[in-house]
Scaffold this motif. Sequence first.
Motif, mmCIF file in Angstrom:
data_model
loop_
_atom_site.group_PDB
_atom_site.id
_atom_site.type_symbol
_atom_site.label_atom_id
_atom_site.label_comp_id
_atom_site.label_asym_id
_atom_site.label_seq_id
_atom_site.Cartn_x
_atom_site.Cartn_y
_atom_site.Cartn_z
ATOM 1 N N SER A 88 46.511 31.174 32.227
ATOM 2 C CA SER A 88 47.224 32.428 32.502
ATOM 3 C C SER A 88 46.285 33.339 33.286
ATOM 4 C CB SER A 88 47.633 33.124 31.189
ATOM 5 O OG SER A 88 46.473 33.584 30.508
ATOM 6 N N ASP A 186 41.087 41.754 41.056
ATOM 7 C CA ASP A 186 42.366 41.177 40.661
ATOM 8 C C ASP A 186 43.294 41.329 41.877
ATOM 9 O OD1 ASP A 186 45.007 40.925 39.721
ATOM 10 O OD2 ASP A 186 44.463 41.563 37.697
ATOM 11 N N THR A 210 51.296 33.499 37.681
ATOM 12 C CA THR A 210 52.618 33.791 37.125
ATOM 13 C C THR A 210 53.474 34.640 38.059
ATOM 14 O OG1 THR A 210 51.318 34.028 35.089
ATOM 15 C CG2 THR A 210 53.649 34.581 34.966
ATOM 16 N N VAL A 220 53.584 30.309 33.599
ATOM 17 C CA VAL A 220 52.458 31.211 33.392
ATOM 18 C C VAL A 220 51.179 30.464 33.776
ATOM 19 C CG1 VAL A 220 51.148 32.491 31.637
ATOM 20 C CG2 VAL A 220 53.646 32.494 31.575
ATOM 21 N N LEU A 340 56.770 41.203 37.443
ATOM 22 C CA LEU A 340 56.732 41.505 38.879
ATOM 23 C C LEU A 340 56.450 40.223 39.654
ATOM 24 C CD1 LEU A 340 53.471 41.620 39.956
ATOM 25 C CD2 LEU A 340 53.505 43.519 38.357
#
Length: 396
Positions: A88, A186, A210, A220, A340
């Motif tokens: 994940s 990120d 994901t 995921v 999202l």
Amino acid sequence: MSDKDWQDYSIETQGIRAGQHRTPEGEHSDAIFPTSSYVFKNAEEAADRFSGRIEGNIYSRFTNPTVRAFEQRLAAMEGAEYALATSSGMAAINTVCLGLLKAGSHVVCSRNVFGNTTLTFKNIMQRFAVETTFVDLDDIDAWQSAIQDNTTFLFIETPSNPLGTLADIKKLADLAHQHNALLIVDNVYCTPVLQKPLNLGADLVVHSATKYLDGQGRCVGGAIVGDKALIIEKLLPILKTTGPTMSPFNAWVFHKGLETLSLRMEKHCQNAMEVAQWLEQQPTVEKVYYTGLTSHPQHGLAKQQQTGFGGILSFTVKGGQENAWSVIDSTQMISITANLGDVKTMITHPETTTHGRLSDEERAAGGITDNLLRLSVGLENVEDITDDLARGLNAL
Ligand SMILES: *Cc1c(COP(=O)(O)O)cnc(C)c1O
């Protein structure tokens, strides 16, 4: 072609061609390898693989051909040497933490990151004597003064959720490196199609696969992308030992997702821009937050470090929570969900969902007001999206 050769191709081609390894069956689409272990020709080969004297598959906690195919394709797209897939996005972030931090380390983290990222640093890492200082994403002076001698890395998400605040990646990378620290980015919102943090000086990129990498809300997964030596030395041992492994089936879905990522991101950007411009014209809308709009204070920086403005935008309606909720509840097509990065448009009320666990002060500092709505604009016809929003907005 070897994987290195794909570095000379454009991202659309890398997304389709990098990381494919045909089996003797000659399949055109990629095979899936749903196997936990592998057989060796003889005892000597088994010993050589285990000792690392020869490369090859050992056990799918850390070696699987389908997972490797996804890793190679994503690495090529981020302009990186290496990628490590994880179960994940949070597993990717936690693998980075376990690999780089130790008791006594210090982290500087943006205040505007994914909620579970904040909790990882604030609650979990804290228990292992890692201190984290949270600062405003766009306040470079605050980053500078938060850095200590024991700071291991700076962690950011840009653009941030939900207001689309940006960090200047190059400036933060330079700052980190002046202090012998790393910059971790990120890159979920932009994906490598719209932003390549490693080219701007970041040391590692983390992904929640994901979201846009899959793009159709099926699986995921996550990934860490960057320098091969750093990942092999510090992060691969964590994956091997603690096991936050991506499954071969999920890797196959993400691998196929990357084939259409460029095309999807282009259309997400186009639809989001049209929705943002339309929202700005609506009398019951107070303010629209989208870096593609010239009204966004960091529009210039977005143009400089991104090649597109992404699919996510936020807006405030006149009035309070009641009006915000009534816009959500008046939609007939748009999905009411806090996720999202899907082909389906999604709407959420951050104050009572994604940011519900924050204190009132934290929400106020982050600009999460009770009349704020976030949209992840999908790939439906854009007029169908605005018509669905108009129903609730016109009734206010
Ligand atoms: C969803 C998300 C994560 C976490 O990813 P999971 O795959 O849900 O674990 C991390 N960062 C951002 C920006 C996200 O949107």
